[in-house]
Design a protein around this motif. Structure first.
Motif, short mmCIF file in Angstrom:
data_model
loop_
_atom_site.label_atom_id
_atom_site.label_comp_id
_atom_site.label_asym_id
_atom_site.label_seq_id
_atom_site.Cartn_x
_atom_site.Cartn_y
_atom_site.Cartn_z
N LEU A 161 4.44 -5.50 -7.49
CA LEU A 161 4.57 -5.21 -6.06
C LEU A 161 3.66 -6.14 -5.28
O LEU A 161 2.45 -6.21 -5.57
N ILE A 162 4.21 -6.87 -4.32
CA ILE A 162 3.42 -7.75 -3.47
C ILE A 162 3.36 -7.13 -2.08
O ILE A 162 4.37 -7.06 -1.37
N ILE A 163 2.17 -6.65 -1.70
CA ILE A 163 1.99 -6.12 -0.36
C ILE A 163 1.69 -7.31 0.55
O ILE A 163 0.63 -7.92 0.45
N ASN A 164 2.62 -7.62 1.43
CA ASN A 164 2.50 -8.80 2.28
C ASN A 164 2.08 -8.41 3.70
O ASN A 164 2.16 -7.26 4.09
N LYS A 165 1.60 -9.39 4.46
CA LYS A 165 1.16 -9.21 5.85
C LYS A 165 -0.09 -8.33 5.94
O LYS A 165 -0.27 -7.57 6.89
N VAL A 166 -0.97 -8.42 4.94
CA VAL A 166 -2.15 -7.56 4.90
C VAL A 166 -3.14 -7.89 6.03
O VAL A 166 -4.00 -7.06 6.37
N GLU A 167 -3.00 -9.07 6.63
CA GLU A 167 -3.93 -9.44 7.69
C GLU A 167 -3.73 -8.60 8.95
O GLU A 167 -4.59 -8.56 9.82
N HIS A 168 -2.60 -7.90 9.01
CA HIS A 168 -2.31 -7.08 10.18
C HIS A 168 -2.68 -5.60 9.99
O HIS A 168 -2.45 -4.80 10.89
N TYR A 190 -0.28 -6.67 -5.84
CA TYR A 190 -1.00 -7.80 -5.26
C TYR A 190 -1.03 -7.63 -3.74
O TYR A 190 -0.09 -7.09 -3.15
N ARG A 191 -2.08 -8.10 -3.11
CA ARG A 191 -2.15 -8.14 -1.65
C ARG A 191 -2.07 -9.60 -1.21
O ARG A 191 -2.78 -10.45 -1.75
N THR A 192 -1.23 -9.89 -0.21
CA THR A 192 -1.10 -11.27 0.24
C THR A 192 -0.93 -11.36 1.75
O THR A 192 -0.55 -10.40 2.42
N SER A 193 -1.22 -12.54 2.26
CA SER A 193 -0.93 -12.89 3.64
C SER A 193 0.03 -14.07 3.59
O SER A 193 -0.25 -15.07 2.92
N ARG A 194 1.17 -13.95 4.24
CA ARG A 194 2.20 -14.98 4.22
C ARG A 194 2.58 -15.38 2.80
O ARG A 194 2.81 -16.55 2.50
N ASP A 205 6.29 -4.85 3.13
CA ASP A 205 5.75 -5.16 4.45
C ASP A 205 4.65 -4.15 4.76
O ASP A 205 4.92 -2.97 4.99
N ALA A 206 3.39 -4.62 4.78
CA ALA A 206 2.26 -3.70 4.98
C ALA A 206 2.32 -2.99 6.32
O ALA A 206 1.83 -1.87 6.46
N VAL A 207 2.93 -3.63 7.30
CA VAL A 207 2.96 -3.05 8.65
C VAL A 207 3.95 -1.89 8.74
O VAL A 207 3.68 -0.87 9.38
N HIS A 208 5.10 -2.01 8.05
CA HIS A 208 6.18 -1.06 8.25
C HIS A 208 6.55 -0.24 7.02
O HIS A 208 7.48 0.56 7.07
#
Length: 361
Positions: free
Chosen positions: A152-159, A182-186, A128-131
């Motif tokens: 490793l998938i870094i998710n929620k990068v849009e935030h 990897y960087r991802t959104s949703r 979770d990129a935010v937390h």
């Protein structure tokens, strides 16, 4: 015998996005047939319209995938899944967000029946990129999930802004220098890019981008090696938990993080361009696993063996280790050894001394 089905272990702390990714797998028209095993079916919120039929713990989806629940022993669920005599492109296992994936990984490395039908392919951890920074500070489980990963998938990068994302990647590299990020959104990552990668396969360990009981070691003569049978060892065994680089040619140990030691976990990289003695190396690696295996989460290594034209490749998960000769060194290629360890309370200097003692006289 059919080719073993690849197994992907999916982990990540609560809220990282596992539910989103699992819903995609179970509902998208991706043309693959996946078997997805989750801890509790109700937790992932699958729309009932997606379920074609159900039989106890097995739920067939309208895209051909099957979802299974684990309310008891994972091995029993896997046996039941295999007994259905269906062909799957892959099996995906979601671990609980509050646990490290180590015990699940070891399940596939110690059960003979599962070894014959399933092959551990990769460990994917969602972040979770935010937390994530907070989780690395207050959760030992979150740290271990990162440490065990091949991907490793870094998710929620849009935030999160770019500078912070770069800081997240740096923190992840501190804990795990060989996982692909990897960087991802949703969780919008191409499934084929992360499933079926073979990144746990020993034959892939030599491609380090950065850098239950089992049978006794097999002794195989290798015609390319000057050490005969001694250079052809193949290992795959478990030790009882209660049993107890540098270009100058010298061995070096690099603490990948001199100031951040989340949860007491760090990575240490050992490197040398001098040839190693295989007998000493195997004795040292075996001793590490026996004595420190509970604290060493994962290791991967490529070793330059004296008198041998092939790389010796090694990896371990806690008390389980496997090593074997892989591809030959290319003509003119600089030969080297690199061993990366991820674990708790690693003594950098002691590890360096033990590694240096393996250098061929």
């Amino acid at each position: 015998m059919k080719k073993p089905i690849p197994v992907t272990v999916l982990t990540g702390y609560l809220g990282a996005g596992k539910t989103t990714l699992l819903n995609r797998i179970l509902s998208d028209d991706h043309g693959k047939k996946y078997a997805v095993i989750v801890n509790e079916f109700g937790e992932i919120g699958i729309d009932s319209d997606l379920v074609v039929s159900s039989d106890d713990e097995l739920f067939e989806m309208n895209n051909g995938c099957i979802c299974c629940t684990v309310r008891g022993d994972l091995i029993q669920v896997l046996y039941k899944l295999l007994a259905k005599a269906q062909t799957f492109d892959a099996v995906i296992i979601e671990t609980t967000g509050l646990a490290a994936p180590g015990p699940v990984i070891q399940t596939f490395l110690v059960d003979r029946y599962l070894q014959a039908h399933l092959k551990l392919d990769s460990i994917i951890t969602l972040v979770d990129a935010v937390h994530i920074h907070q989780r690395l500070e207050d959760s030992r489980e979150a740290v271990e999930q990162v440490a065990f990963a091949d991907q490793l998938i870094i998710n929620k990068v849009e935030h999160v802004e770019e500078k912070r994302l770069q800081g997240i990647e740096t923190a992840l590299r501190v804990l795990n220098p060989f996982a692909r990020i990897y960087r991802t959104s949703r969780c919008q990552v191409t499934l084929d890019a992360v499933i079926g990668r073979g990144s746990f396969d020993l034959s892939r360990v030599e491609n380090l981008s950065m850098m239950a009981r089992a049978p006794a070691p097999e002794h195989v003569h290798d015609e390319h090696c000057g050490h005969g049978a001694h250079c052809g060892h193949g290992h795959k065994h478990v030790h009882d938990e209660h049993g107890a680089g540098g270009h100058d040619g010298h061995a070096h140990a690099h603490d990948e993080d001199s100031h951040i030691q989340a949860g007491g976990i760090r990575s240490v990289s050992l490197t040398t361009h001098k040839p190693l003695d295989l007998t000493r190396l195997e004795e040292w690696l075996g001793n590490l696993v026996t004595v420190l295996g509970a604290d060493i989460l994962r290791t991967k290594g490529i070793f330059y063996i004296s008198g041998c034209e092939r790389r010796y490749v090694f990896q371990s998960v806690h008390m389980l280790m496997e090593g074997d000769l892989q591809g030959s060194w290319s003509d003119g290629e600089a030969r080297y050894s690199r061993y990366v360890l991820i674990g708790r309370t690693l003594d950098r200097e002691a590890l360096r001394a033990g590694f240096e003692a393996c250098i061929h006289d």
